[in-house]
Design an enzyme around this catalytic site. Sequence first.
Site, PDB file in Angstrom:
ATOM      1  N   ASP A  69      75.260  -4.298 -23.867  1.00 24.12           N
ATOM      2  CA  ASP A  69      74.671  -5.891 -24.499  1.00 24.12           C
ATOM      3  C   ASP A  69      74.892  -7.028 -24.192  1.00 24.12           C
ATOM      4  O   ASP A  69      75.367  -6.339 -23.384  1.00 24.12           O
ATOM      5  CB  ASP A  69      74.341  -5.518 -26.253  1.00 24.12           C
ATOM      6  CG  ASP A  69      75.827  -6.065 -26.118  1.00 24.12           C
ATOM      7  OD1 ASP A  69      77.074  -6.127 -25.633  1.00 24.12           O
ATOM      8  OD2 ASP A  69      76.676  -5.514 -27.596  1.00 24.12           O
TER       9      ASP A  69
ATOM     10  N   TYR B 209      83.991  -5.265 -32.977  1.00 27.31           N
ATOM     11  CA  TYR B 209      85.223  -4.973 -32.857  1.00 27.31           C
ATOM     12  C   TYR B 209      85.841  -5.638 -33.930  1.00 27.31           C
ATOM     13  O   TYR B 209      86.609  -7.206 -33.918  1.00 27.31           O
ATOM     14  CB  TYR B 209      85.152  -6.133 -31.672  1.00 27.31           C
ATOM     15  CG  TYR B 209      84.743  -5.725 -29.664  1.00 27.31           C
ATOM     16  CD1 TYR B 209      85.441  -4.519 -29.651  1.00 27.31           C
ATOM     17  CD2 TYR B 209      83.007  -6.115 -29.765  1.00 27.31           C
ATOM     18  CE1 TYR B 209      84.672  -3.970 -28.727  1.00 27.31           C
ATOM     19  CE2 TYR B 209      82.840  -5.983 -28.864  1.00 27.31           C
ATOM     20  CZ  TYR B 209      83.378  -4.200 -28.577  1.00 27.31           C
ATOM     21  OH  TYR B 209      82.572  -3.891 -27.092  1.00 27.31           O
TER      22      TYR B 209
ATOM     23  N   GLU C 230      77.477   4.745 -23.138  1.00 26.58           N
ATOM     24  CA  GLU C 230      77.956   3.722 -22.798  1.00 26.58           C
ATOM     25  C   GLU C 230      78.286   2.722 -22.044  1.00 26.58           C
ATOM     26  O   GLU C 230      79.677   3.409 -22.219  1.00 26.58           O
ATOM     27  CB  GLU C 230      77.034   2.873 -24.010  1.00 26.58           C
ATOM     28  CG  GLU C 230      77.823   0.677 -24.007  1.00 26.58           C
ATOM     29  CD  GLU C 230      77.168   0.299 -25.471  1.00 26.58           C
ATOM     30  OE1 GLU C 230      77.739   1.134 -26.276  1.00 26.58           O
ATOM     31  OE2 GLU C 230      76.568  -1.035 -25.389  1.00 26.58           O
TER      32      GLU C 230
END
Length: 478
Positions: free
Chosen positions: A71, A219, A457
């Site tokens: 991202d 996170y 990812e």
Amino acid sequence: MKLFGVFLIMVKAMASHNYGDALTKSLLFFEGQRSGKLPPNQRVTWRKDSALHDGLEFGVDLVGGYYDAGDNVKFNFPMAFTTTMLSWSVLEFGKDMGPDLPYAIDSIRWATDYLLKATSVPGFVFAQVGDPYADHVCWERPEDMDTPRTPYAVSKKFPGSEVSAEIAAALAASSIIFKALDRGYSARLLKRARMVFEFADTYRGSYNESVGAWVCPFYCSYSGYEDELIWGAAWLFKATKAANYWNYITKNGIQSYSDGSFAEFGWDTKHAGINVLISKFMMSGNNYSNFINYADKLVCSVLPESPSVSVSYSPGGLLFKPGGSNMQHSTALSFLLLLYSRYLNQSKRLLHCGNVVASSSRLVQVAKGQVDYILGSNPLGMSYMVGYGSKFPQRIHHRASSLPSMADHPQRIACSNGHPYFESNNPNPNLLIGAVVGGPDNKDSYEDSRVDFVHSEPTTYINAPLVGLLAYFKSHPS
Ligand SMILES: *[C@@H]1O[C@H](CO)[C@@H](O)[C@H](O)[C@H]1NC(C)=O
Ligand SMILES: *[C@@H]1O[C@H](CO)[C@@H](O)[C@H](O)[C@H]1NC(C)=O
Ligand SMILES: *[C@@H]1O[C@H](CO)[C@@H](O)[C@H](O)[C@H]1NC(C)=O
């Protein structure tokens, strides 16, 4: 245990890997993750300048740094951990890097230039740039971004000790690298590291609460900030040898763990890294302590044949721990094993896990098994590093890699117009060389699906410890 024996034989039978090539590529990945104004020597040329106004409307320059993964948000907590690990990789294995050393140093400086900006306003530490919800809704190239680039900061009143102390660790660790290369820069990094650590320690609290839903669930600080404070102090001690940091460590360091967290090491939890790092100071002082005790326990929790092993291994030999992006555990724990093997060797200690001997060379072998698995010694015979070997992931979950490049498609691709590229079955048009993905499932199978971000990812904190591992195996191939 039987399976492990089979795995060893299998690895032996396979061709050895080109660790030097993989090292070069592991560093190229960081160029592909760059945010801001790209430099003239940028080698990943399909990427262009992006996010050139970050922070400016709030009067602070926050241009630069890295996108964490697939991202376009700049999450400073994992970015700082990545920087600490790149620095540790260079500190321990820089001499093995040959012509890649300057690129490894560049990869650190790209982060530290930004981290200096993120800590330039006294009393504040920027924790993140970019509205993560708006960003995640779009499938957009960083060069096209039009989502809110909101900066989020922690302060005295709204503290964030984990993000601040991790930034302090990164600045302190990197200051050691630059000592011989650029004294002035090194001094700036160290001065800032001390200041940011002081801020983190004085105004204690988790950024979970201060910045709330902007950082968590992305996170979250699950493990709290106490570990980052010790970790920050440990890196400051390494950089300064100042007694106050040593006293801080011995006074605040965890004396015993009531859970298995001594075996955790990643962007959120630093315990295993702390114990390995501090063990080295202790060994050179020739004294025994709980830090060494728990670093020993870490080794025994990772070694496959140990009676107290707590991680699991796939049939093909890849280390697994719960949670997403599994490859981060494989690289981070292998890095610690490799370091600890050297400390054990230097201090001539023989470590036992129950009745199993954990020799220095066995630790190296386990770490090498993980690296070899990543590079292709696995049941699928595929490398999990993009661009390495003949078979590697084609559909990584990564916006910039999966959308056409600016050169091929100069017109803007707006937020939702990118979705057909996301959903397409075609391979990504831009090779993000060196990107290591989250990896296969615990049965060694891999779907190569862009939608399956848990496995497809890449992240900067998978690669950062791998840089050190690859450098070591480049100069110690057998
Ligand atoms: C941060 O939030 C997560 C998710 O809600 C929670 O599990 C964790 O305990 C929180 N951490 C701290 C330090 O409060
Ligand atoms: C242990 O080693 C550290 C680092 O070398 C040193 O500062 C400390 O005084 C030593 N402690 C003991 C009890 O010897
Ligand atoms: C241990 O140290 C010796 C002497 O420095 C070295 O020759 C040997 O290769 C080392 N072994 C390992 C496993 O690192």
